[in-house]
Write a protein that holds these residues in place. Structure first.
Motif, short mmCIF file in Angstrom:
data_model
loop_
_atom_site.label_atom_id
_atom_site.label_comp_id
_atom_site.label_asym_id
_atom_site.label_seq_id
_atom_site.Cartn_x
_atom_site.Cartn_y
_atom_site.Cartn_z
N THR A 78 0.83 -1.20 0.00
CA THR A 78 0.00 0.00 0.00
C THR A 78 0.87 1.25 0.00
N ALA A 79 0.44 2.22 -0.78
CA ALA A 79 1.04 3.54 -0.77
C ALA A 79 0.01 4.54 -0.24
N TYR A 80 0.51 5.61 0.34
CA TYR A 80 -0.37 6.60 0.96
C TYR A 80 0.00 8.01 0.52
N LEU A 81 -0.99 8.87 0.59
CA LEU A 81 -0.75 10.30 0.39
C LEU A 81 -1.51 11.03 1.50
N GLN A 82 -0.77 11.54 2.47
CA GLN A 82 -1.36 12.34 3.52
C GLN A 82 -1.42 13.78 3.06
N MET A 83 -2.62 14.34 3.05
CA MET A 83 -2.82 15.69 2.54
C MET A 83 -3.33 16.58 3.67
N ASN A 84 -2.54 17.56 4.03
CA ASN A 84 -2.90 18.51 5.09
C ASN A 84 -3.05 19.91 4.51
N SER A 85 -3.67 20.77 5.28
CA SER A 85 -3.86 22.17 4.88
C SER A 85 -4.40 22.27 3.46
N LEU A 86 -5.43 21.51 3.19
CA LEU A 86 -5.98 21.44 1.84
C LEU A 86 -6.57 22.78 1.41
N LYS A 87 -6.45 23.04 0.12
CA LYS A 87 -6.93 24.27 -0.48
C LYS A 87 -7.95 23.94 -1.58
N THR A 105 6.47 12.62 -15.33
CA THR A 105 5.64 12.54 -16.52
C THR A 105 4.69 11.37 -16.43
N PRO A 106 3.38 11.59 -16.53
CA PRO A 106 2.43 10.49 -16.41
C PRO A 106 2.68 9.34 -17.38
N SER A 107 3.12 9.63 -18.59
CA SER A 107 3.27 8.59 -19.60
C SER A 107 4.35 7.57 -19.25
N GLU A 108 5.22 7.89 -18.29
CA GLU A 108 6.28 6.98 -17.91
C GLU A 108 5.83 5.95 -16.87
N TYR A 109 4.62 6.07 -16.38
CA TYR A 109 4.10 5.13 -15.40
C TYR A 109 3.23 4.09 -16.12
N ALA A 110 3.52 2.82 -15.84
CA ALA A 110 2.88 1.75 -16.60
C ALA A 110 1.51 1.35 -16.06
N TYR A 111 1.30 1.52 -14.77
CA TYR A 111 0.07 1.03 -14.15
C TYR A 111 -0.62 2.18 -13.41
N TRP A 112 -1.96 2.18 -13.50
CA TRP A 112 -2.75 3.26 -12.93
C TRP A 112 -3.97 2.70 -12.20
N GLY A 113 -4.35 3.40 -11.14
CA GLY A 113 -5.62 3.13 -10.50
C GLY A 113 -6.75 3.87 -11.20
N GLN A 114 -7.96 3.69 -10.69
CA GLN A 114 -9.14 4.28 -11.32
C GLN A 114 -9.38 5.71 -10.86
N GLY A 115 -8.72 6.13 -9.81
CA GLY A 115 -8.84 7.50 -9.33
C GLY A 115 -9.84 7.63 -8.19
N THR A 116 -9.62 8.64 -7.36
CA THR A 116 -10.54 8.95 -6.28
C THR A 116 -10.72 10.47 -6.22
N GLN A 117 -11.95 10.91 -6.07
CA GLN A 117 -12.26 12.34 -6.11
C GLN A 117 -11.95 13.00 -4.77
N VAL A 118 -11.25 14.11 -4.84
CA VAL A 118 -11.00 14.96 -3.68
C VAL A 118 -11.61 16.34 -3.98
N THR A 119 -12.50 16.78 -3.14
CA THR A 119 -13.13 18.08 -3.30
C THR A 119 -12.90 18.91 -2.04
N VAL A 120 -12.32 20.09 -2.21
CA VAL A 120 -12.04 20.97 -1.09
C VAL A 120 -12.91 22.21 -1.23
N SER A 121 -13.77 22.42 -0.26
CA SER A 121 -14.68 23.56 -0.31
C SER A 121 -14.06 24.76 0.43
N SER A 122 -14.41 25.94 -0.05
CA SER A 122 -13.85 27.16 0.55
C SER A 122 -14.72 27.68 1.68
#
Length: 122
Positions: A78-87, A105-122
């Motif tokens: 598993t890999a993680y991305l901890q995101m603080n002080s979001l804007k 560069t994205p094209s250099e990565y061979a494998y991708w996940g489907q993505g997850t939405q992050v929405t930061v409200s003001s």
């Protein structure tokens, strides 16, 4: 072959935090560089962070440096991305990716996940 599944996205207020996870299948996860990218509507996919197979401090886009932290647990595949002080400008679909070298560069990565939405409200 590596299959990646992201989780942890959601809606958060500005200044808040989220932790994204990227679960990988396959025995060779520990040999791959793991990267996080994001794509906002109408924009190109952009580099966020990457980490070598051995771990370490990671590599970051200037826009997230000091706020985001990438890490990995090779025992848990598993890999993680901890995101603080979001804007609001962090709002995007976040993707994890696996590659052989640390590049921005994205094209250099061979494998991708489907993505997850992050929405930061003001």
């Amino acid at each position: 072959q590596v299959q990646l599944v992201e989780s942890g996205g959601g809606l958060v207020q500005a200044g808040g935090s989220l932790r994204l996870s990227c679960a990988a299948s396959g025995r060779t996860f520990s040999s791959y560089v793991m990267g996080w990218f994001r794509q906002a509507p109408g924009k190109e996919r952009e580099f966020v962070a990457a980490i070598r197979w051995s771990g370490g401090s990671g590599y970051y886009a200037d826009s997230v440096k000091g706020r985001f932290t990438i890490s990995r647990d090779n025992a848990e595949n598993t890999a993680y991305l901890q995101m603080n002080s979001l804007k609001p400008e962090d709002t995007a679909v976040y993707y994890c990716a696996a590659g052989r070298i640390v590049v921005f560069t994205p094209s250099e990565y061979a494998y991708w996940g489907q993505g997850t939405q992050v929405t930061v409200s003001s």
